[in-house]
Design an enzyme around this catalytic site. Structure first.
Site, PDB file in Angstrom:
ATOM      1  N   ASP A  67      18.934 -15.854  15.198  1.00 37.55           N
ATOM      2  CA  ASP A  67      19.788 -15.843  16.380  1.00 37.55           C
ATOM      3  C   ASP A  67      19.171 -15.086  17.555  1.00 37.55           C
ATOM      4  O   ASP A  67      18.187 -14.355  17.394  1.00 37.55           O
ATOM      5  CB  ASP A  67      21.173 -15.250  16.038  1.00 37.55           C
ATOM      6  CG  ASP A  67      21.095 -14.087  15.065  1.00 37.55           C
ATOM      7  OD1 ASP A  67      20.068 -13.382  15.075  1.00 37.55           O
ATOM      8  OD2 ASP A  67      22.037 -13.890  14.284  1.00 37.55           O
ATOM      9  N   ASN A 136      32.487  -8.124   9.017  1.00 33.69           N
ATOM     10  CA  ASN A 136      33.532  -9.157   8.961  1.00 33.69           C
ATOM     11  C   ASN A 136      33.086 -10.385   8.158  1.00 33.69           C
ATOM     12  O   ASN A 136      33.739 -11.416   8.195  1.00 33.69           O
ATOM     13  CB  ASN A 136      33.950  -9.570  10.382  1.00 33.69           C
ATOM     14  CG  ASN A 136      32.789 -10.194  11.165  1.00 33.69           C
ATOM     15  OD1 ASN A 136      31.706 -10.390  10.634  1.00 33.69           O
ATOM     16  ND2 ASN A 136      33.032 -10.506  12.426  1.00 33.69           N
ATOM     17  N   HIS A 138      30.199 -12.086   8.569  1.00 36.55           N
ATOM     18  CA  HIS A 138      29.345 -13.080   9.236  1.00 36.55           C
ATOM     19  C   HIS A 138      27.931 -13.091   8.658  1.00 36.55           C
ATOM     20  O   HIS A 138      27.444 -12.080   8.150  1.00 36.55           O
ATOM     21  CB  HIS A 138      29.343 -12.913  10.767  1.00 36.55           C
ATOM     22  CG  HIS A 138      28.613 -11.723  11.308  1.00 36.55           C
ATOM     23  ND1 HIS A 138      29.073 -10.986  12.377  1.00 36.55           N
ATOM     24  CD2 HIS A 138      27.437 -11.140  10.970  1.00 36.55           C
ATOM     25  CE1 HIS A 138      28.212 -10.025  12.659  1.00 36.55           C
ATOM     26  NE2 HIS A 138      27.210 -10.092  11.819  1.00 36.55           N
ATOM     27  N   GLU A 143      30.570 -16.260  12.914  1.00 37.41           N
ATOM     28  CA  GLU A 143      31.712 -15.357  12.798  1.00 37.41           C
ATOM     29  C   GLU A 143      32.816 -16.021  11.962  1.00 37.41           C
ATOM     30  O   GLU A 143      32.799 -17.240  11.756  1.00 37.41           O
ATOM     31  CB  GLU A 143      32.246 -15.048  14.205  1.00 37.41           C
ATOM     32  CG  GLU A 143      31.248 -14.356  15.126  1.00 37.41           C
ATOM     33  CD  GLU A 143      31.079 -12.861  14.842  1.00 37.41           C
ATOM     34  OE1 GLU A 143      31.149 -12.446  13.671  1.00 37.41           O
ATOM     35  OE2 GLU A 143      30.862 -12.109  15.816  1.00 37.41           O
TER      36      GLU A 143
END
Ligand code: F6R
Length: 260
Positions: A67, A136, A138, A143
């Site tokens: 990313d 979380n 990811h 996400e």
């Protein structure tokens, strides 16, 4: 999933470095999927040390990072391009022409995302995908609620991810809101993947990934579908797992099983 639980962070990093080194030595032309973030820093250090001390060579490898932030040029000090230079590329013999990251500053980030996916395909796909995990759940910047069938595209970052990454920027406001990330399906298409999680802050996400339901609410749980996923944990990151005794029976001390 192969769940390897090591006594502490240092041991987990060395174990992960062994796996990367074995892949690269076994196939010097490996296509590596690379990740950024705090977890990966000691891994890159360990790999650079093996390059210096043991002659581990990355000269024949090709790399694709997961990313990059949208709006940051490759020379921006907080870009993942710069992170990779500082943490890894400049310390090893990888050919800069064969290192790839999404173009965060592209005029058309959507087209740049599609081009990135094509480049990965043209390289023959990823042999070993390195991954960290967000608190979380990811992976990459996929996400919670990201499509499990997604390919490289633009994603909006959650406030919790922006808060976690704020430390690298001047302020929360300056922390980017958008990124180009390879998709969950892109990650699942890798021939092997290696996720590393260290520290208690990751324990809940790790338990959801390994033992929770397969759900876009925890994108990392998609690795349950991957035939060759290895998860390297330290004890703190493993602390909320229910089946620890089983993982330790199969892989005592995080080492290979009798059948590996
Ligand atoms: C970054 C990436 C992210 C990180 C994750 C964990 O390329 O893919 O998924 O791996 O946010 O980051 P750290 O290691 O900083 O907790």
């Amino acid at each position: 999933m192969k769940v390897l639980i090591l006594p502490d962070e240092q041991a987990a990093i060395q174990r992960a470095a062994d796996i990367v080194a074995r892949t690269v030595s076994g196939n010097p032309g490996s296509v590596l999927g690379l990740a950024t973030g705090g977890t990966m820093l000691p891994l890159y250090e360990a790999l650079a040390q093996r390059h210096r001390d043991d002659g581990l060579s990355f000269a024949g490898t090709t790399s694709f990072n997961l990313d990059e932030y949208i709006g940051l040029a490759p020379d921006h000090p907080c870009s993942y391009h710069q992170y990779m230079q500082k943490a890894f590329f400049r310390h090893v013999d990888i050919d800069p022409a064969r290192t790839h990251l999404p173009k965060g500053d592209a005029a058309d980030p959507r087209a740049a995302s599609e081009d990135y996916e094509t480049l990965i395909e043209q390289a023959g796909g990823i042999d070993l995908q390195l991954l960290g995990i967000g608190r979380n759940g990811h992976i990459g910047f996929n996400e919670p609620t990201a499509s499990l069938g997604s390919r490289t595209r633009i994603k909006t970052l959650t406030t919790s991810t922006r808060r976690a990454n704020q430390k690298y920027f001047e302020s929360f406001e300056e922390t980017p809101r958008y990124a180009i990330t390879t998709g969950v399906a892109t990650i699942l298409a890798s021939r092997k993947c290696l996720l590393i999680a260290t520290g208690a802050a990751k324990a809940r996400a790790v338990a959801d990934m390994i033992e929770g339901p397969l759900s876009a609410a925890c994108p990392a749980s998609a690795l349950q579908l991957h035939a060759r996923a290895t998860i390297v944990l330290d004890k703190a990151a493993a602390s909320e797992l229910a089946l620890t005794e089983y993982y330790e029976t199969v892989h005592p001390g995080g080492q290979d099983s009798v059948f590996d």
